[in-house]
Scaffold this motif. Sequence first.
Motif, PDB file in Angstrom:
ATOM      1  N   TRP A   1       0.825  -1.202   0.000  1.00 33.26           N
ATOM      2  CA  TRP A   1       0.000   0.000   0.000  1.00 33.26           C
ATOM      3  C   TRP A   1       0.862   1.256   0.000  1.00 33.26           C
ATOM      4  O   TRP A   1       0.430   2.295  -0.512  1.00 33.26           O
ATOM      5  CB  TRP A   1      -0.926  -0.004   1.214  1.00 33.26           C
ATOM      6  CG  TRP A   1      -2.233  -0.677   0.959  1.00 33.26           C
ATOM      7  CD1 TRP A   1      -2.444  -1.987   0.680  1.00 33.26           C
ATOM      8  CD2 TRP A   1      -3.525  -0.055   0.946  1.00 33.26           C
ATOM      9  NE1 TRP A   1      -3.786  -2.240   0.510  1.00 33.26           N
ATOM     10  CE2 TRP A   1      -4.460  -1.065   0.675  1.00 33.26           C
ATOM     11  CE3 TRP A   1      -3.970   1.239   1.177  1.00 33.26           C
ATOM     12  CZ2 TRP A   1      -5.832  -0.806   0.589  1.00 33.26           C
ATOM     13  CZ3 TRP A   1      -5.328   1.509   1.095  1.00 33.26           C
ATOM     14  CH2 TRP A   1      -6.244   0.489   0.808  1.00 33.26           C
ATOM     15  N   ALA A   2       2.054   1.178   0.563  1.00 31.06           N
ATOM     16  CA  ALA A   2       2.919   2.353   0.605  1.00 31.06           C
ATOM     17  C   ALA A   2       3.240   2.832  -0.817  1.00 31.06           C
ATOM     18  O   ALA A   2       3.223   4.038  -1.106  1.00 31.06           O
ATOM     19  CB  ALA A   2       4.193   2.052   1.364  1.00 31.06           C
ATOM     20  N   ARG A   3       3.537   1.904  -1.716  1.00 33.43           N
ATOM     21  CA  ARG A   3       3.801   2.292  -3.111  1.00 33.43           C
ATOM     22  C   ARG A   3       2.543   2.878  -3.747  1.00 33.43           C
ATOM     23  O   ARG A   3       2.602   3.907  -4.450  1.00 33.43           O
ATOM     24  CB  ARG A   3       4.286   1.094  -3.918  1.00 33.43           C
ATOM     25  CG  ARG A   3       4.377   1.381  -5.418  1.00 33.43           C
ATOM     26  CD  ARG A   3       5.030   0.273  -6.204  1.00 33.43           C
ATOM     27  NE  ARG A   3       4.806   0.428  -7.637  1.00 33.43           N
ATOM     28  CZ  ARG A   3       5.462   1.294  -8.407  1.00 33.43           C
ATOM     29  NH1 ARG A   3       6.376   2.093  -7.895  1.00 33.43           N
ATOM     30  NH2 ARG A   3       5.194   1.362  -9.697  1.00 33.43           N
ATOM     31  N   VAL A   4       1.398   2.234  -3.540  1.00 29.94           N
ATOM     32  CA  VAL A   4       0.140   2.727  -4.094  1.00 29.94           C
ATOM     33  C   VAL A   4      -0.128   4.161  -3.640  1.00 29.94           C
ATOM     34  O   VAL A   4      -0.460   5.048  -4.436  1.00 29.94           O
ATOM     35  CB  VAL A   4      -1.019   1.806  -3.684  1.00 29.94           C
ATOM     36  CG1 VAL A   4      -2.365   2.475  -3.873  1.00 29.94           C
ATOM     37  CG2 VAL A   4      -0.961   0.492  -4.467  1.00 29.94           C
ATOM     38  N   LEU A   5       0.019   4.401  -2.331  1.00 29.89           N
ATOM     39  CA  LEU A   5      -0.282   5.713  -1.781  1.00 29.89           C
ATOM     40  C   LEU A   5       0.722   6.781  -2.227  1.00 29.89           C
ATOM     41  O   LEU A   5       0.377   7.963  -2.324  1.00 29.89           O
ATOM     42  CB  LEU A   5      -0.318   5.639  -0.259  1.00 29.89           C
ATOM     43  CG  LEU A   5      -1.451   4.780   0.309  1.00 29.89           C
ATOM     44  CD1 LEU A   5      -1.195   4.500   1.791  1.00 29.89           C
ATOM     45  CD2 LEU A   5      -2.796   5.446   0.120  1.00 29.89           C
TER      46      LEU A   5
END
Length: 247
Positions: free
Chosen positions: A238-242
């Motif tokens: 999720w860190a990459r997505v965000l």
Amino acid sequence: MKIAVIADIHGNAPALEAVLADIDSQGIREIVNLGDHLSGPIDPARTADLLMARDIVSIRGNHDRALLTLEPEAMISIDRFARQALDEGHLSWLRALPPTRHMDEHGLFLCHGTPQDDLVYWLEDLTPEGIVHRSDAARIERLAAGVEAPVLLCAHTHIPRLVTLSDGRLVLNPGSVGCPAYEDDEPVVHKVETGTPRASYAVIDRRADGSTEVAFRLIAYDHASAARLATENGHPDWARVLSTGWV
């Protein structure tokens, strides 16, 4: 009269705070919220508190339904994380939300996926190879049959889009406040990617002459802090997505 349309917050309290501040800065007092409020590895409880404090008109999305109907061991990880973070007050609020809603006073119909199913994409479709594309006009019209409202609101795909039907009705997806990209394996493996970390929502302007104007707004916020929380909470994906808007 202006109405803000938000959806797919997915527990991203920092993004929601930025969007609410932007709505307030425009003097908009009416907000509708199209579901999938809390499931995500950021701050589900804070997100629920913000929504409940504002008494925002809301409906239930597919992840909200999962939080209420599945045992934790049967949930996917983001639903399980949210369920563990929420108290009974948050869950009672979720239970009270309907799956769809007519707002005749504003000429709106609210659903999460389609009027019939919270898991079905309305304005997008998939090829057998998992390529996401705009749905064809006949399918969009078919799914709108029998829904009597000038403006039909949907969410679920996280992609901002507006379609005008042959009879002049509008179908609007405001995009996602809190999750700009994701990967899914139903009905086939596919990715949805907006390509920006900004929080998305829409503003409907129902004018006195009967016309309707729509504006999409993409709001910058401290997505790095949201990404850090996702990593700390065990979801570096999720860190990459965000941070990027890409999976």
